[in-house]
Design a protein around this motif. Structure first.
Motif, PDB file in Angstrom:
ATOM      1  N   MET A   1       1.199  -1.180   0.339  1.00  0.00           N
ATOM      2  CA  MET A   1       0.077   0.297  -0.186  1.00  0.00           C
ATOM      3  C   MET A   1       0.714   1.024  -0.091  1.00  0.00           C
ATOM      4  SD  MET A   1      -3.559  -0.529  -0.428  1.00  0.00           S
ATOM      5  CE  MET A   1      -3.711   1.039   0.421  1.00  0.00           C
ATOM      6  N   ALA A   2       2.289   0.713  -0.220  1.00  0.00           N
ATOM      7  CA  ALA A   2       2.937   2.305  -0.089  1.00  0.00           C
ATOM      8  C   ALA A   2       2.414   3.237  -1.282  1.00  0.00           C
ATOM      9  CB  ALA A   2       4.576   1.575  -0.391  1.00  0.00           C
ATOM     10  N   PRO A   3       2.624   3.950  -1.623  1.00  0.00           N
ATOM     11  CA  PRO A   3       3.494   5.100  -0.196  1.00  0.00           C
ATOM     12  C   PRO A   3       2.278   5.255   0.607  1.00  0.00           C
ATOM     13  CG  PRO A   3       2.647   7.321  -2.101  1.00  0.00           C
ATOM     14  CD  PRO A   3       2.356   5.009  -2.411  1.00  0.00           C
ATOM     15  N   THR A   4       0.972   5.037   1.284  1.00  0.00           N
ATOM     16  CA  THR A   4       0.402   5.122   1.887  1.00  0.00           C
ATOM     17  C   THR A   4       0.390   4.401   2.997  1.00  0.00           C
ATOM     18  OG1 THR A   4      -1.806   5.705   0.180  1.00  0.00           O
ATOM     19  CG2 THR A   4      -2.473   5.608   3.111  1.00  0.00           C
ATOM     20  N   MET A   5       0.895   3.065   3.064  1.00  0.00           N
ATOM     21  CA  MET A   5       1.313   2.829   4.135  1.00  0.00           C
ATOM     22  C   MET A   5       2.241   1.395   4.080  1.00  0.00           C
ATOM     23  SD  MET A   5      -2.551   0.560   5.478  1.00  0.00           S
ATOM     24  CE  MET A   5      -3.731   1.989   5.552  1.00  0.00           C
ATOM     25  N   LEU A   6       3.722   2.087   4.560  1.00  0.00           N
ATOM     26  CA  LEU A   6       4.868   1.214   4.631  1.00  0.00           C
ATOM     27  C   LEU A   6       5.292   0.205   5.544  1.00  0.00           C
ATOM     28  CD1 LEU A   6       7.122   4.710   4.177  1.00  0.00           C
ATOM     29  CD2 LEU A   6       5.593   2.937   2.535  1.00  0.00           C
ATOM     30  N   SER A   7       6.088  -0.796   5.259  1.00  0.00           N
ATOM     31  CA  SER A   7       6.340  -1.669   5.784  1.00  0.00           C
ATOM     32  C   SER A   7       6.767  -1.537   7.140  1.00  0.00           C
ATOM     33  CB  SER A   7       7.723  -2.531   4.517  1.00  0.00           C
ATOM     34  OG  SER A   7       7.572  -3.799   5.658  1.00  0.00           O
ATOM     35  N   GLY A   8       6.306  -1.391   8.166  1.00  0.00           N
ATOM     36  CA  GLY A   8       7.051  -1.800   9.620  1.00  0.00           C
ATOM     37  C   GLY A   8       6.257  -0.799  10.065  1.00  0.00           C
ATOM     38  N   ASP A   9       4.876  -0.071   9.329  1.00  0.00           N
ATOM     39  CA  ASP A   9       3.865   0.325   9.933  1.00  0.00           C
ATOM     40  C   ASP A   9       2.947  -0.179  10.599  1.00  0.00           C
ATOM     41  OD1 ASP A   9       4.968   2.544   8.119  1.00  0.00           O
ATOM     42  OD2 ASP A   9       3.000   2.913   7.208  1.00  0.00           O
ATOM     43  N   VAL A  10       2.253  -0.219  11.787  1.00  0.00           N
ATOM     44  CA  VAL A  10       1.164   0.237  12.549  1.00  0.00           C
ATOM     45  C   VAL A  10       0.220   0.055  12.940  1.00  0.00           C
ATOM     46  CG1 VAL A  10       0.567  -0.660  15.694  1.00  0.00           C
ATOM     47  CG2 VAL A  10       2.904  -0.116  14.831  1.00  0.00           C
ATOM     48  N   LEU A  11      -1.161  -1.092  11.897  1.00  0.00           N
ATOM     49  CA  LEU A  11      -2.438  -0.525  11.482  1.00  0.00           C
ATOM     50  C   LEU A  11      -2.756  -0.470  12.509  1.00  0.00           C
ATOM     51  CD1 LEU A  11      -2.721  -2.614   8.041  1.00  0.00           C
ATOM     52  CD2 LEU A  11      -2.063  -0.566   8.716  1.00  0.00           C
TER      53      LEU A  11
END
Length: 81
Positions: A1-11
């Protein structure tokens, strides 16, 4: 979902049932994905990724019935390194 959500983000995920339209964590075909989901008029689902390198998927009504909606993404926290 980059650039909205990146690897390592907490949902932040809301597990309450709601109308299907928005960003969801879904399980389909033995994978868990975060996708923008749009329900189409014929019962099909359109699964979209914000990353332009990944095309959207359209699941027909039979495939859509196999999708498990784990929860609605209400937000995310960016981990800054």
């Amino acid at each position: 979902m980059a650039p909205t959500m990146l690897s390592g983000d907490v949902l932040l995920v809301d597990r309450l049932e709601r109308e299907i339209d928005g960003v969801y964590v879904v399980r389909f075909a033995d994978t868990i994905r975060v996708r923008r989901v749009q329900r189409l008029h014929d019962g099909a689902l359109k699964l979209m990724n914000d990353n332009p390198n990944y095309p959207f998927e359209t699941l027909d009504a039979d495939q859509a019935a196999q999708v498990e909606f784990i929860g609605y993404c209400v937000g995310h926290l960016r981990y800054v390194r």
